[in-house]
Design an enzyme around this catalytic site. Structure first.
Site, short mmCIF file in Angstrom:
data_model
loop_
_atom_site.label_atom_id
_atom_site.label_comp_id
_atom_site.label_asym_id
_atom_site.label_seq_id
_atom_site.Cartn_x
_atom_site.Cartn_y
_atom_site.Cartn_z
CE LYS A 67 19.74 44.69 -10.25
NZ LYS A 67 20.27 44.04 -9.00
CG HIS A 73 27.91 42.37 -15.10
ND1 HIS A 73 26.85 41.51 -15.28
CD2 HIS A 73 27.76 42.93 -13.87
CE1 HIS A 73 26.09 41.54 -14.19
NE2 HIS A 73 26.61 42.38 -13.34
CB SER A 89 16.01 45.58 -12.13
OG SER A 89 16.71 44.90 -11.12
CB ALA A 100 16.45 28.13 -8.07
CG PHE A 160 12.61 36.14 -6.31
CD1 PHE A 160 13.76 36.62 -6.92
CD2 PHE A 160 11.96 36.95 -5.40
CE1 PHE A 160 14.27 37.86 -6.62
CE2 PHE A 160 12.45 38.20 -5.09
CZ PHE A 160 13.60 38.67 -5.72
NE ARG A 216 13.11 46.55 -7.45
CZ ARG A 216 11.96 46.78 -8.08
NH1 ARG A 216 10.92 47.25 -7.39
NH2 ARG A 216 11.83 46.58 -9.37
CE LYS A 217 7.65 45.50 -6.84
NZ LYS A 217 6.71 46.23 -7.74
#
Length: 306
Positions: A60, A115, A145, A234, A236, A264-265
Site C-alpha cells: 500500500k 514486497h 490504505s 499514470a 490516478f 481507492r483514492k
C-alpha cells in the site's frame, strides 16, 4: 507419489501458522493462500540478469501505480502489443506469483515486483548490476490504505475496527510485518544494492519529474512526447479507469469488488479523515523515534513540500 515427511516436519517447525489469514516464516508475516515457504525460498535463489529491474515496496505504498509507470516507460510508448496485456502479466510478482508467471523466461528487460524485506530478496541483486526502484510512503497513509484494502481482500482478515487494526499495524502483525523494519532494512543496506529511493508524495507532487528521475536511473531515454504520454496514462484517475492497470481482473477468490476498489483514492493525507488525535499521537509515540533516524522527509499532507 512419495511424500517426504522429514521436509514437511522441518517446514512446519520453521513456519508458524498465526491464523487462517497469515503465517510467519523466517521472521516475516506472509499472506496465506498467496505464497508459501517454498516460494519465499525460491525467491532468494532466483537467478538475476544484469538488466533486471525490481520494484520493491511495503504494501500500500504506491506499488500498482509504480508498476504502471514502469510498464509505460518500457513498453507502452512502443505499442508493442502490451496494450492488451494486464499489468500483473507485464510486471509479475516474485513471491506472490498467484498466476504462476514464468519469471525466468520473461522478455528482457524483466521487470518484477516484490514486497520482500532486503534479507529475503534474491541474493543476486547484491551484485549491483540489476536495478531496484524502492517506493515508500507516509506510514499513516499506508496504514489507512491497508485498513480499507483488508475490507475487500478475500485472503485477508476483515478488521474488527480501525483502532484494533492500528495496534496490529504498530506491532507489525500484518502481511510483510513492520513497516519500519522494511524501510530501515532496505535503507541501512542500500550500499549492497543498485537502488533508487522514491517517495509516493514526491510522485504525487510532481509526477513528470519523478518519471524523469526513474528514466535517468534506469538509463531509459524517452522523448518529451513519450514522457508526457507516460504521465497522462499514470495519472490516478486515468489509471483507475484502465482495465489493464486497475487490478479489476483479479478473481473473486482474491478480491470482493462489491465492497470497494483496489485503487481507492490515491491521495496524500487521507489518514486525517479517519485517525483521531489520540490515535495519531499513539502512532507517533511508537514510530517517531525510529522514523527520525531515517534520512527521508515524510509528508503528512499535500501542503507540505516533499
Amino acid at each position: 507419489m512419495i511424500v517426504n515427511y522429514s521436509t514437511i516436519l522441518l517446514t512446519d517447525l520453521i513456519m508458524e501458522i498465526v491464523d487462517k489469514f497469515i503465517f510467519k516464516y523466517k521472521g516475516i508475516y506472509f499472506v496465506r493462500n498467496q505464497t508459501t515457504p517454498e516460494n519465499i525460498d525460491s525467491a532468494e535463489s532466483f537467478e538475476i540478469q544484469d538488466d533486471d529491474v525490481f520494484l520493491i515496496t511495503y504494501p500500500k505504498s504506491g506499488t500498482v501505480w509504480t508498476q504502471n509507470i514502469l510498464s509505460l516507460i518500457f513498453h507502452e510508448g512502443h505499442r508493442d502489443g502490451t496494450e492488451n496485456i494486464t499489468l500483473i502479466d507485464r510486471i509479475p510478482w516474485l513471491e506472490y506469483n498467484i498466476f504462476e508467471a514464468d519469471l525466468t523466461n520473461l522478455p528482457s528487460p524483466r521487470i518484477i515486483c516484490s514486497h520482500l524485506p532486503y534479507h529475503l530478496a534474491p541474493k543476486g541483486l547484491r551484485n549491483k548490476r540489476a536495478k531496484i526502484v524502492y517506493v515508500f510512503r507516509n506510514p499513516k497513509d499506508v496504514l489507512v490504505s491497508m485498513y480499507h484494502f483488508h475490507k475487500i481482500a478475500v485472503t485477508l482478515e476483515i478488521p474488527k475496527d480501525f483502532d484494533t487494526f492500528l495496534e496490529k499495524f504498530l506491532a507489525g502483525k500484518v502481511g510483510n510485518s513492520l513497516w519500519l523494519d522494511h524501510i530501515e532494512g532496505w535503507y541501512t543496506h542500500k550500499d549492497d544494492f543498485n537502488i533508487l529511493f522514491l517517495s509516493y508524495e514526491e510522485m504525487k507532487k510532481d509526477l513528470r519529474s519523478s518519471v524523469l528521475k526513474i528514466c535517468n536511473f534506469l538509463g531509459k531515454e524517452l522523448s518529451g512526447k513519450e514522457v508526457d504520454d507516460v504521465v497522462d496514462k499514470a495519472i490516478f484517475d486515468n489509471m483507475k479507469m484502465d482495465p489493464r492497470a486497475n487490478y479489476r481482473f483479479l478473481p473473486s477468490d482474491q478480491m470482493d469488488f462489491s465492497k470497494g476498489d483496489f485503487l481507492r483514492k490515491g491521495t496524500v493525507g487521507d489518514w486525517k479523515t479517519i485517525m483521531t488525535v489520540a490515535q495519531s499521537e499513539r502512532f507517533d509515540r511508537v514510530f517517531k523515534e525510529r522514523m527520525e533516524k531515517l534520512p527521508f522527509r515524510f509528508c503528512w499532507d499535500m501542503q507540505e513540500d516533499p
